[in-house]
Scaffold this motif. Structure first.
Motif, PDB file in Angstrom:
ATOM      1  N   LYS A  47     -58.504 -10.251 -25.432  1.00 47.75           N
ATOM      2  CA  LYS A  47     -57.663  -9.191 -25.967  1.00 47.75           C
ATOM      3  C   LYS A  47     -56.365  -9.095 -25.162  1.00 47.75           C
ATOM      4  N   PRO A  48     -55.340  -8.467 -25.741  1.00 52.72           N
ATOM      5  CA  PRO A  48     -54.150  -8.165 -24.936  1.00 52.72           C
ATOM      6  C   PRO A  48     -54.528  -7.346 -23.706  1.00 52.72           C
ATOM      7  N   LYS A  49     -53.829  -7.601 -22.599  1.00 52.80           N
ATOM      8  CA  LYS A  49     -54.040  -6.953 -21.295  1.00 52.80           C
ATOM      9  C   LYS A  49     -55.223  -7.542 -20.527  1.00 52.80           C
ATOM     10  N   ASP A  50     -55.914  -8.519 -21.107  1.00 52.41           N
ATOM     11  CA  ASP A  50     -56.939  -9.219 -20.339  1.00 52.41           C
ATOM     12  C   ASP A  50     -56.262 -10.079 -19.267  1.00 52.41           C
ATOM     13  N   ILE A  51     -56.982 -10.303 -18.174  1.00 51.64           N
ATOM     14  CA  ILE A  51     -56.498 -11.176 -17.102  1.00 51.64           C
ATOM     15  C   ILE A  51     -57.410 -12.386 -17.048  1.00 51.64           C
ATOM     16  N   LEU A  52     -56.828 -13.566 -17.220  1.00 57.73           N
ATOM     17  CA  LEU A  52     -57.603 -14.799 -17.312  1.00 57.73           C
ATOM     18  C   LEU A  52     -57.435 -15.659 -16.069  1.00 57.73           C
ATOM     19  N   SER A  53     -58.527 -16.292 -15.677  1.00 60.38           N
ATOM     20  CA  SER A  53     -58.480 -17.344 -14.669  1.00 60.38           C
ATOM     21  C   SER A  53     -58.693 -18.674 -15.389  1.00 60.38           C
ATOM     22  N   ILE A  54     -57.764 -19.610 -15.206  1.00 61.56           N
ATOM     23  CA  ILE A  54     -57.849 -20.915 -15.878  1.00 61.56           C
ATOM     24  C   ILE A  54     -57.695 -22.007 -14.832  1.00 61.56           C
ATOM     25  N   SER A  55     -58.730 -22.836 -14.694  1.00 62.76           N
ATOM     26  CA  SER A  55     -58.667 -23.954 -13.752  1.00 62.76           C
ATOM     27  C   SER A  55     -58.840 -25.273 -14.495  1.00 62.76           C
ATOM     28  N   VAL A  56     -58.091 -26.281 -14.062  1.00 57.26           N
ATOM     29  CA  VAL A  56     -58.154 -27.627 -14.635  1.00 57.26           C
ATOM     30  C   VAL A  56     -58.496 -28.586 -13.502  1.00 57.26           C
ATOM     31  N   VAL A  57     -59.672 -29.209 -13.586  1.00 59.60           N
ATOM     32  CA  VAL A  57     -60.146 -30.101 -12.530  1.00 59.60           C
ATOM     33  C   VAL A  57     -60.487 -31.453 -13.144  1.00 59.60           C
ATOM     34  N   SER A  58     -60.057 -32.527 -12.475  1.00 58.75           N
ATOM     35  CA  SER A  58     -60.340 -33.876 -12.992  1.00 58.75           C
ATOM     36  C   SER A  58     -60.370 -34.864 -11.843  1.00 58.75           C
ATOM     37  N   SER A  59     -60.659 -36.117 -12.178  1.00 56.74           N
ATOM     38  CA  SER A  59     -60.636 -37.192 -11.185  1.00 56.74           C
ATOM     39  C   SER A  59     -59.219 -37.689 -10.944  1.00 56.74           C
ATOM     40  N   GLU A  60     -58.251 -37.113 -11.607  1.00 58.13           N
ATOM     41  CA  GLU A  60     -56.839 -37.447 -11.406  1.00 58.13           C
ATOM     42  C   GLU A  60     -56.128 -36.220 -10.805  1.00 58.13           C
ATOM     43  N   PRO A  61     -56.208 -36.019  -9.502  1.00 61.57           N
ATOM     44  CA  PRO A  61     -55.651 -34.818  -8.878  1.00 61.57           C
ATOM     45  C   PRO A  61     -54.187 -34.576  -9.202  1.00 61.57           C
ATOM     46  N   GLU A  62     -53.409 -35.614  -9.235  1.00 61.07           N
ATOM     47  CA  GLU A  62     -51.983 -35.433  -9.509  1.00 61.07           C
ATOM     48  C   GLU A  62     -51.746 -34.903 -10.918  1.00 61.07           C
ATOM     49  N   PHE A 119     -59.514 -25.608 -26.875  1.00 59.79           N
ATOM     50  CA  PHE A 119     -58.130 -25.659 -27.372  1.00 59.79           C
ATOM     51  C   PHE A 119     -57.204 -26.300 -26.330  1.00 59.79           C
ATOM     52  N   ILE A 120     -57.337 -25.881 -25.066  1.00 55.65           N
ATOM     53  CA  ILE A 120     -56.494 -26.446 -24.009  1.00 55.65           C
ATOM     54  C   ILE A 120     -56.862 -27.908 -23.758  1.00 55.65           C
ATOM     55  N   GLU A 121     -58.153 -28.210 -23.831  1.00 52.80           N
ATOM     56  CA  GLU A 121     -58.586 -29.607 -23.648  1.00 52.80           C
ATOM     57  C   GLU A 121     -57.928 -30.522 -24.675  1.00 52.80           C
ATOM     58  N   GLU A 122     -57.870 -30.070 -25.912  1.00 51.18           N
ATOM     59  CA  GLU A 122     -57.225 -30.867 -26.971  1.00 51.18           C
ATOM     60  C   GLU A 122     -55.746 -31.076 -26.671  1.00 51.18           C
ATOM     61  N   LYS A 123     -55.108 -30.024 -26.137  1.00 51.83           N
ATOM     62  CA  LYS A 123     -53.685 -30.124 -25.814  1.00 51.83           C
ATOM     63  C   LYS A 123     -53.425 -31.076 -24.648  1.00 51.83           C
ATOM     64  N   LEU A 124     -54.399 -31.193 -23.734  1.00 52.74           N
ATOM     65  CA  LEU A 124     -54.203 -32.010 -22.535  1.00 52.74           C
ATOM     66  C   LEU A 124     -54.599 -33.473 -22.703  1.00 52.74           C
ATOM     67  N   LYS A 125     -55.226 -33.812 -23.790  1.00 53.58           N
ATOM     68  CA  LYS A 125     -55.708 -35.186 -23.983  1.00 53.58           C
ATOM     69  C   LYS A 125     -54.641 -36.249 -23.748  1.00 53.58           C
ATOM     70  N   PRO A 126     -53.437 -36.078 -24.269  1.00 55.12           N
ATOM     71  CA  PRO A 126     -52.423 -37.132 -24.076  1.00 55.12           C
ATOM     72  C   PRO A 126     -51.961 -37.280 -22.631  1.00 55.12           C
ATOM     73  N   HIS A 127     -52.281 -36.324 -21.750  1.00 54.42           N
ATOM     74  CA  HIS A 127     -51.746 -36.350 -20.394  1.00 54.42           C
ATOM     75  C   HIS A 127     -52.728 -36.915 -19.375  1.00 54.42           C
ATOM     76  N   PHE A 128     -53.915 -37.343 -19.822  1.00 53.11           N
ATOM     77  CA  PHE A 128     -54.906 -37.896 -18.909  1.00 53.11           C
ATOM     78  C   PHE A 128     -55.333 -39.263 -19.416  1.00 53.11           C
TER      79      PHE A 128
END
Length: 264
Positions: A47-62, A119-128
């Motif tokens: 919902k609006p005003k929610d506070i989210l924590s989002i972490s992205v972890v992979s074998s490609e640190p950079e 949704f974010i995973e789909e967006k990140l596919k081209p970058h890994f």
């Protein structure tokens, strides 16, 4: 004398019998047999005003590093934070969106955390180029407020993003004997900002099918006082003293009647 004592005891009995008997048990109408209830799945919606924590972890640190924002005081330790990162949180704005690194503005309102991860995973596919990253999202401000006739009213937080109305009451120490179990209110603001009030009867098994059985973040749970509590609030200190004195006199009269009957 005997007649006066009898009348006094009779008056005491009438006062007690006129006192309302409160139903303080949950599920009084359930059978003694096992009652099976269909399992209900629940996913918290952002919902609006929610506070989210989002972490992205992979074998490609950079590659991952570009999508993890850290708080300023931990930037100098950034090389050692991939196992236990201290991440910058994301506040969902009134339009229901967040600004995410590289990807820009993302509309997240109404999604569950799992749906947003996909949704974010789909967006990140081209970058890994190797394996896909592990994306973990949590609602950091998932809390409820419990007010009214409970032992410990207050604000309570949970980390599992799922809380039933009974779990909320348990955190507040349960209802007092003066709480109405057939008229509990849940005040809620939905993902579109609309304010809704649910009225629940905790003595009815239909509670398990109520949209308010699972509490959402920032819900307000209010336990209304029963008539006995409402009546007692009308009395001042003087009236309370008189009632207490009358109770003592009634007790003494009952004791005198008992002694009289024994010594006859």
């Amino acid at each position: 004398m005997k007649k006066n004592i009898f009348l006094f005891v009779l008056l005491a009995g009438l006062i007690v019998s006129c006192s309302p008997v409160q139903n303080i048990a949950y599920f009084p109408h359930f059978d003694k047999e096992i009652n099976r209830i269909n399992e209900t799945t629940y996913d918290a919606r952002i919902k609006p005003k929610d506070i989210l924590s989002i972490s992205v972890v992979s074998s490609e640190p950079e590659a991952s590093r570009r999508y993890n924002l850290f708080t300023p005081q931990t930037l100098e330790l950034i090389n050692s934070l991939y196992s236990q990162p201290s991440l910058q949180s994301y506040l969902v704005d009134k339009e229901g969106s967040i600004s995410f690194p590289i990807l820009g503005t993302l509309q997240v309102k109404g999604l569950s955390t799992k749906e947003l991860e996909l949704f974010i995973e789909e967006k990140l596919k081209p970058h890994f180029t190797q394996e896909m990253p592990i994306i973990t999202i949590r609602i950091l401000n998932y809390s409820i407020n419990v007010l009214g006739e409970v032992f410990r009213p207050g604000k309570f937080e949970t980390t599992n993003e799922r809380m039933t109305i009974f779990e909320g009451l348990a955190l507040a120490g349960d209802m007092t004997i003066y709480g109405r179990r057939d008229n509990v209110k849940v005040l809620r603001e939905d993902v579109n900002g609309e304010r809704i009030i649910y009225t629940l009867n905790l003595n009815d098994r239909s509670i398990f099918n109520s949209p308010a059985y699972f509490l959402e973040q920032n819900d307000v749970l209010y336990v209304e006082p029963n008539q006995s509590r409402a009546n007692s609030s009308k009395y001042g200190a003087a009236e309370t003293y008189r009632i207490s004195t009358l109770s003592v006199l009634i007790s003494l009269a009952t004791m005198a009647a008992t002694i009289y009957s024994i010594t006859r």
